[in-house]
Design a protein around this motif. Structure first.
Motif, PDB file in Angstrom:
ATOM      1  N   ALA A  52       5.006   6.019  -5.332  1.00  0.00           N
ATOM      2  CA  ALA A  52       4.251   6.082  -6.588  1.00  0.00           C
ATOM      3  C   ALA A  52       4.298   4.728  -7.298  1.00  0.00           C
ATOM      4  O   ALA A  52       3.282   4.252  -7.830  1.00  0.00           O
ATOM      5  CB  ALA A  52       4.824   7.179  -7.489  1.00  0.00           C
ATOM      6  N   LYS A  53       5.465   4.086  -7.294  1.00  0.00           N
ATOM      7  CA  LYS A  53       5.583   2.747  -7.890  1.00  0.00           C
ATOM      8  C   LYS A  53       4.744   1.738  -7.119  1.00  0.00           C
ATOM      9  O   LYS A  53       4.125   0.849  -7.708  1.00  0.00           O
ATOM     10  CB  LYS A  53       7.048   2.316  -7.902  1.00  0.00           C
ATOM     11  CG  LYS A  53       7.938   3.095  -8.858  1.00  0.00           C
ATOM     12  CD  LYS A  53       9.374   2.587  -8.787  1.00  0.00           C
ATOM     13  CE  LYS A  53      10.279   3.368  -9.729  1.00  0.00           C
ATOM     14  NZ  LYS A  53      11.695   2.903  -9.645  1.00  0.00           N
TER      15      LYS A  53
ATOM     16  N   ASP B 263       5.155  -7.308   6.131  1.00  0.00           N
ATOM     17  CA  ASP B 263       5.618  -6.012   6.644  1.00  0.00           C
ATOM     18  C   ASP B 263       4.922  -4.928   5.827  1.00  0.00           C
ATOM     19  O   ASP B 263       5.293  -4.660   4.692  1.00  0.00           O
ATOM     20  CB  ASP B 263       7.131  -5.911   6.502  1.00  0.00           C
ATOM     21  CG  ASP B 263       7.684  -4.580   6.992  1.00  0.00           C
ATOM     22  OD1 ASP B 263       6.897  -3.681   7.316  1.00  0.00           O
ATOM     23  OD2 ASP B 263       8.917  -4.443   7.053  1.00  0.00           O
ATOM     24  N   GLY B 264       3.920  -4.313   6.382  1.00  0.00           N
ATOM     25  CA  GLY B 264       3.160  -3.299   5.655  1.00  0.00           C
ATOM     26  C   GLY B 264       1.698  -3.676   5.575  1.00  0.00           C
ATOM     27  O   GLY B 264       1.357  -4.823   5.247  1.00  0.00           O
ATOM     28  N   ARG B 265       0.853  -2.721   5.882  1.00  0.00           N
ATOM     29  CA  ARG B 265      -0.588  -3.006   5.906  1.00  0.00           C
ATOM     30  C   ARG B 265      -1.148  -3.427   4.551  1.00  0.00           C
ATOM     31  O   ARG B 265      -2.057  -4.257   4.499  1.00  0.00           O
ATOM     32  CB  ARG B 265      -1.342  -1.805   6.466  1.00  0.00           C
ATOM     33  CG  ARG B 265      -1.074  -1.588   7.944  1.00  0.00           C
ATOM     34  CD  ARG B 265      -1.951  -0.503   8.530  1.00  0.00           C
ATOM     35  NE  ARG B 265      -1.583  -0.232   9.906  1.00  0.00           N
ATOM     36  CZ  ARG B 265      -2.029  -0.917  10.951  1.00  0.00           C
ATOM     37  NH1 ARG B 265      -2.873  -1.914  10.758  1.00  0.00           N
ATOM     38  NH2 ARG B 265      -1.640  -0.625  12.174  1.00  0.00           N
TER      39      ARG B 265
ATOM     40  N   LEU C  69      -4.226  -7.154   1.287  1.00  0.00           N
ATOM     41  CA  LEU C  69      -4.322  -8.019   0.104  1.00  0.00           C
ATOM     42  C   LEU C  69      -4.617  -9.460   0.520  1.00  0.00           C
ATOM     43  O   LEU C  69      -5.383 -10.161  -0.151  1.00  0.00           O
ATOM     44  CB  LEU C  69      -3.019  -7.946  -0.696  1.00  0.00           C
ATOM     45  CG  LEU C  69      -2.791  -6.640  -1.472  1.00  0.00           C
ATOM     46  CD1 LEU C  69      -1.335  -6.532  -1.920  1.00  0.00           C
ATOM     47  CD2 LEU C  69      -3.729  -6.530  -2.662  1.00  0.00           C
ATOM     48  N   ALA C  70      -4.023  -9.894   1.621  1.00  0.00           N
ATOM     49  CA  ALA C  70      -4.315 -11.239   2.121  1.00  0.00           C
ATOM     50  C   ALA C  70      -5.782 -11.362   2.516  1.00  0.00           C
ATOM     51  O   ALA C  70      -6.435 -12.371   2.232  1.00  0.00           O
ATOM     52  CB  ALA C  70      -3.422 -11.558   3.313  1.00  0.00           C
ATOM     53  N   GLN C  71      -6.312 -10.332   3.160  1.00  0.00           N
ATOM     54  CA  GLN C  71      -7.726 -10.342   3.538  1.00  0.00           C
ATOM     55  C   GLN C  71      -8.611 -10.426   2.298  1.00  0.00           C
ATOM     56  O   GLN C  71      -9.630 -11.118   2.299  1.00  0.00           O
ATOM     57  CB  GLN C  71      -8.051  -9.094   4.353  1.00  0.00           C
ATOM     58  CG  GLN C  71      -7.410  -9.082   5.728  1.00  0.00           C
ATOM     59  CD  GLN C  71      -7.603  -7.766   6.464  1.00  0.00           C
ATOM     60  OE1 GLN C  71      -7.966  -6.748   5.868  1.00  0.00           O
ATOM     61  NE2 GLN C  71      -7.349  -7.768   7.759  1.00  0.00           N
ATOM     62  N   LEU C  72      -8.211  -9.723   1.236  1.00  0.00           N
ATOM     63  CA  LEU C  72      -8.964  -9.772  -0.013  1.00  0.00           C
ATOM     64  C   LEU C  72      -8.972 -11.192  -0.584  1.00  0.00           C
ATOM     65  O   LEU C  72      -9.954 -11.616  -1.208  1.00  0.00           O
ATOM     66  CB  LEU C  72      -8.348  -8.797  -1.023  1.00  0.00           C
ATOM     67  CG  LEU C  72      -9.099  -8.568  -2.335  1.00  0.00           C
ATOM     68  CD1 LEU C  72     -10.496  -8.007  -2.075  1.00  0.00           C
ATOM     69  CD2 LEU C  72      -8.314  -7.621  -3.231  1.00  0.00           C
ATOM     70  N   ALA C  73      -7.892 -11.925  -0.326  1.00  0.00           N
ATOM     71  CA  ALA C  73      -7.795 -13.310  -0.801  1.00  0.00           C
ATOM     72  C   ALA C  73      -8.436 -14.294   0.168  1.00  0.00           C
ATOM     73  O   ALA C  73      -8.397 -15.508  -0.075  1.00  0.00           O
ATOM     74  CB  ALA C  73      -6.326 -13.680  -1.017  1.00  0.00           C
TER      75      ALA C  73
ATOM     76  N   LEU D 134       8.196  -8.934   3.929  1.00  0.00           N
ATOM     77  CA  LEU D 134       7.713  -8.504   2.612  1.00  0.00           C
ATOM     78  C   LEU D 134       6.897  -7.227   2.697  1.00  0.00           C
ATOM     79  O   LEU D 134       5.989  -7.099   3.519  1.00  0.00           O
ATOM     80  CB  LEU D 134       6.858  -9.615   2.002  1.00  0.00           C
ATOM     81  CG  LEU D 134       6.364  -9.378   0.574  1.00  0.00           C
ATOM     82  CD1 LEU D 134       7.520  -9.435  -0.411  1.00  0.00           C
ATOM     83  CD2 LEU D 134       5.311 -10.423   0.195  1.00  0.00           C
ATOM     84  N   ASN D 135       7.212  -6.269   1.814  1.00  0.00           N
ATOM     85  CA  ASN D 135       6.402  -5.061   1.707  1.00  0.00           C
ATOM     86  C   ASN D 135       6.188  -4.702   0.233  1.00  0.00           C
ATOM     87  O   ASN D 135       6.710  -5.362  -0.664  1.00  0.00           O
ATOM     88  CB  ASN D 135       7.034  -3.901   2.494  1.00  0.00           C
ATOM     89  CG  ASN D 135       8.427  -3.537   1.990  1.00  0.00           C
ATOM     90  OD1 ASN D 135       8.710  -3.584   0.791  1.00  0.00           O
ATOM     91  ND2 ASN D 135       9.315  -3.163   2.904  1.00  0.00           N
ATOM     92  N   LEU D 136       5.416  -3.655  -0.004  1.00  0.00           N
ATOM     93  CA  LEU D 136       5.093  -3.279  -1.381  1.00  0.00           C
ATOM     94  C   LEU D 136       6.322  -2.869  -2.185  1.00  0.00           C
ATOM     95  O   LEU D 136       6.407  -3.150  -3.386  1.00  0.00           O
ATOM     96  CB  LEU D 136       4.078  -2.128  -1.387  1.00  0.00           C
ATOM     97  CG  LEU D 136       2.602  -2.477  -1.288  1.00  0.00           C
ATOM     98  CD1 LEU D 136       1.767  -1.203  -1.450  1.00  0.00           C
ATOM     99  CD2 LEU D 136       2.189  -3.509  -2.321  1.00  0.00           C
TER     100      LEU D 136
END
Length: 248
Positions: A231-232, A66-68, A73-77, A39-41
């Motif tokens: 950008a998206k 897959d992707g920092r 975001l996981a760390q934020l959660a 999974l990535n952005l």
């Protein structure tokens, strides 16, 4: 950790590399297939607007980060996830397959890239058994007759691990389609992983990857294609961050 909301919400269910390889080793030993997605952005921008892609993602057995930004975001959660880009998994998965005598197939990209990747894999993992290399034609339908024909080829070849290098959403769609038709095959969607291995694409230098700047490298290499994509990705970050904080 869940990303997104509603029907497009996706859960990263494999937090570390050790857990991933334990799970795959067990599936190989039991003769079970699987579908692995990274999974990535970019995927998260596509999922809310592409129902078929969202359904295919829900059919994946194993989902890793897959992707920092996914890790952050996981760390934020309040969760811990290990970064596992698909490109970094190709050789370790090849080594695992070779150690367990699991034949390997390569599907996607181009004939030249697959030939180069095959040579590189055989040089790095001498005991690997690559039994099939197939580059689908332009306009390949990952759920059509050509996809069904590839499933027949995979079953006839005896492959147990199939690397899919078609890019999103085609690789995840094909993995979901083939998962029930090739019950003993593990499908790993790895994007440009085979192109990097063959030298047909140049990956960002290690220092840029270490500084979380691989996105910038890719944007500079292909600005017309990558800048609108990023950008998206940046545009959805605030809502994803709010959702992550709400899961804390």
């Amino acid at each position: 950790m869940n990303y997104g909301k509603g029907r497009s919400a996706i859960k990263v269910n494999i937090p570390t590399r050790s857990i991933l390889f334990q799970a795959i080793r067990k599936k190989f030993a039991q003769g079970h297939g699987f579908a692995l997605a990274t999974l990535n952005l970019d995927h998260l921008t596509k999922l809310p607007v592409d129902n078929a892609f969202a359904q295919a993602y829900r059919a994946q057995d194993l989902v890793v980060a897959d992707g920092r930004p996914i890790v952050w975001l996981a760390q934020l959660a309040g969760k811990k996830l290990e970064l596992m880009p698909g490109s970094d998994l190709v050789l370790p998965l090849t080594e695992l397959a070779a150690d367990m005598d699991m034949p390997v197939a390569l599907v996607g990209s181009s004939n030249a890239a697959l030939a180069g990747a095959k040579s590189a894999m055989e040089a790095r993992v001498p005991n690997v058994n690559i039994v099939l290399c197939h580059a689908p034609p332009y306009g390949f339908d990952p759920e059509g007759s050509d996809a069904a024909a590839i499933c027949d080829m995979l079953n006839a070849s005896g492959a147990r691990l199939c690397f899919i290098a078609l890019g999103a959403p085609k690789q995840e769609l094909f993995a979901a389609f083939a998962r029930s038709r090739c019950e003993a095959v593990g499908f790993a969607s790895i994007g440009a992983g085979l192109d990097f291995l063959s030298g047909h694409q140049t990956r960002a230098p290690k220092i840029m990857r270490a500084l979380a700047l691989e996105w910038l490298w890719r944007a500079l290499q292909s600005p017309k294609r990558m800048i609108p994509r990023y950008a998206k990705c940046f545009a959805i970050l605030p809502s994803l961050a709010a959702n992550a904080w709400g899961q804390r």
